[in-house]
Design a protein around this motif. Sequence first.
Motif, mmCIF file in Angstrom:
data_model
loop_
_atom_site.group_PDB
_atom_site.id
_atom_site.type_symbol
_atom_site.label_atom_id
_atom_site.label_comp_id
_atom_site.label_asym_id
_atom_site.label_seq_id
_atom_site.Cartn_x
_atom_site.Cartn_y
_atom_site.Cartn_z
ATOM 1 N N PRO A 238 11.176 22.342 4.532
ATOM 2 C CA PRO A 238 10.916 20.906 4.414
ATOM 3 C C PRO A 238 9.419 20.593 4.452
ATOM 4 O O PRO A 238 8.961 19.651 3.805
ATOM 5 C CB PRO A 238 11.653 20.316 5.619
ATOM 6 C CG PRO A 238 12.783 21.278 5.870
ATOM 7 C CD PRO A 238 12.194 22.630 5.579
ATOM 8 N N ALA A 239 8.650 21.403 5.206
ATOM 9 C CA ALA A 239 7.206 21.167 5.288
ATOM 10 C C ALA A 239 6.535 21.386 3.943
ATOM 11 O O ALA A 239 5.652 20.606 3.541
ATOM 12 C CB ALA A 239 6.587 22.095 6.340
ATOM 13 N N ASP A 242 7.490 18.507 1.664
ATOM 14 C CA ASP A 242 6.773 17.279 2.010
ATOM 15 C C ASP A 242 5.326 17.330 1.521
ATOM 16 O O ASP A 242 4.762 16.300 1.120
ATOM 17 C CB ASP A 242 6.799 17.070 3.526
ATOM 18 C CG ASP A 242 6.284 15.702 3.934
ATOM 19 O OD1 ASP A 242 6.894 14.684 3.548
ATOM 20 O OD2 ASP A 242 5.246 15.646 4.628
ATOM 21 N N VAL A 245 5.270 16.135 -2.090
ATOM 22 C CA VAL A 245 5.784 14.797 -2.408
ATOM 23 C C VAL A 245 4.750 13.895 -3.077
ATOM 24 O O VAL A 245 5.053 13.250 -4.098
ATOM 25 C CB VAL A 245 6.374 14.132 -1.144
ATOM 26 C CG1 VAL A 245 6.564 12.627 -1.365
ATOM 27 C CG2 VAL A 245 7.700 14.776 -0.780
ATOM 28 N N ASP A 257 8.351 7.366 -0.820
ATOM 29 C CA ASP A 257 9.544 7.219 0.021
ATOM 30 C C ASP A 257 10.806 7.543 -0.775
ATOM 31 O O ASP A 257 11.764 8.127 -0.240
ATOM 32 C CB ASP A 257 9.636 5.811 0.591
ATOM 33 C CG ASP A 257 8.568 5.530 1.631
ATOM 34 O OD1 ASP A 257 7.994 6.518 2.158
ATOM 35 O OD2 ASP A 257 8.301 4.352 1.918
ATOM 36 N N ARG A 260 10.928 11.313 -1.063
ATOM 37 C CA ARG A 260 11.304 11.913 0.220
ATOM 38 C C ARG A 260 12.802 11.754 0.485
ATOM 39 O O ARG A 260 13.438 12.647 1.060
ATOM 40 C CB ARG A 260 10.501 11.283 1.356
ATOM 41 C CG ARG A 260 9.040 11.724 1.391
ATOM 42 C CD ARG A 260 8.357 11.331 2.691
ATOM 43 N NE ARG A 260 6.993 11.841 2.723
ATOM 44 C CZ ARG A 260 5.930 11.154 2.311
ATOM 45 N NH1 ARG A 260 6.089 9.901 1.844
ATOM 46 N NH2 ARG A 260 4.728 11.683 2.354
ATOM 47 N N VAL A 263 14.475 14.417 -1.424
ATOM 48 C CA VAL A 263 14.300 15.706 -0.734
ATOM 49 C C VAL A 263 15.304 15.833 0.407
ATOM 50 O O VAL A 263 15.937 16.876 0.585
ATOM 51 C CB VAL A 263 12.855 15.846 -0.205
ATOM 52 C CG1 VAL A 263 12.740 17.065 0.712
ATOM 53 C CG2 VAL A 263 11.867 15.951 -1.350
ATOM 54 N N THR A 267 18.358 18.785 1.437
ATOM 55 C CA THR A 267 17.960 19.616 2.576
ATOM 56 C C THR A 267 19.183 19.973 3.398
ATOM 57 O O THR A 267 19.975 19.092 3.759
ATOM 58 C CB THR A 267 16.944 18.877 3.468
ATOM 59 O OG1 THR A 267 15.797 18.533 2.696
ATOM 60 C CG2 THR A 267 16.518 19.754 4.634
#
Length: 303
Positions: A238-239, A242, A245, A257, A260, A263, A267
Amino acid sequence: MNTRLPHWLAQHVAAVRVVLVLTVLTGLVYPLAMTAAAQVPGLSSKAEGSRITGPDGSPAGSSLIGQSFTDADGNPLKQYFQSRPSNAGTGYDAGASGAGNQGPESVVDTLPTGDDPTTGKASLLTRVCSRSKAVADLEGVDGARPFCTDDGVGATLGVFHDGGTSGTVTRVVSLNQACPSLPFLTTYKGVAVECAKPGEDYSRAVTVPVRGDAPGHSKVPADAVTASAGGLDPHISPAYADLQVPRIARERGAGADVIRKLVAEHTTGRALGVFGEPAVNVVELNLALDRAHPSNDSKKQGA
């Protein structure tokens, strides 16, 4: 009067019967049973290779095997989330699954000689450093990490002593920075640092990796610079997702947003709540991007 078959013939008849029975069971009944079981709802997709389709309904790969989202020259396609590196063939080759087989002690490059770059081989440290620099340049962040130079190679010195492995330092070479490049350090223990000359033997030098002043935790996550064991993992952390993004939002003309949220929808958490780490399936995420926020470039690529 009963006529009994000769003993040797009876054995052959029994053997033929066994072959016929096993042929029917293993060659017909078992395959049909497995095929029928594979059609059970919830199992059919996995039995067919976990295939996924693109926005136009055509096959787009498998959710279990990653893909490289790059152009013909290997450059990242900016409108897509990037996968982690892969050592499987030229990248995510299911027929050549494998790792790089380089360990933590791989810190010295074999510098290419002449004009043929294939005569050289980058160490694991330099691979990590160069990848971190490339990701940082793409995402517009600081990719500095310990033991890496500013130009993206391993910060490794070859230190010569008058006593062999100890004593007064007599010569220092930046082993991964080929001449005429400037070494990442000017001096080491009062001795000027030289650039490395391809083909020269530095085996008598003591190898000294230099940590530098980079923070312990780089802004470029570890999975962005290291490959999975088999080279086929379609997931990133996830890092790392991000980190990408802002670029994706800019390239797709969508809010950060909104990206995200997409994403988050792709996940997965830890297995049974305790095993493994949360992960983002890049292949499925990029297909979802093309459906929800198509770009002109993605239409051309047909990804």
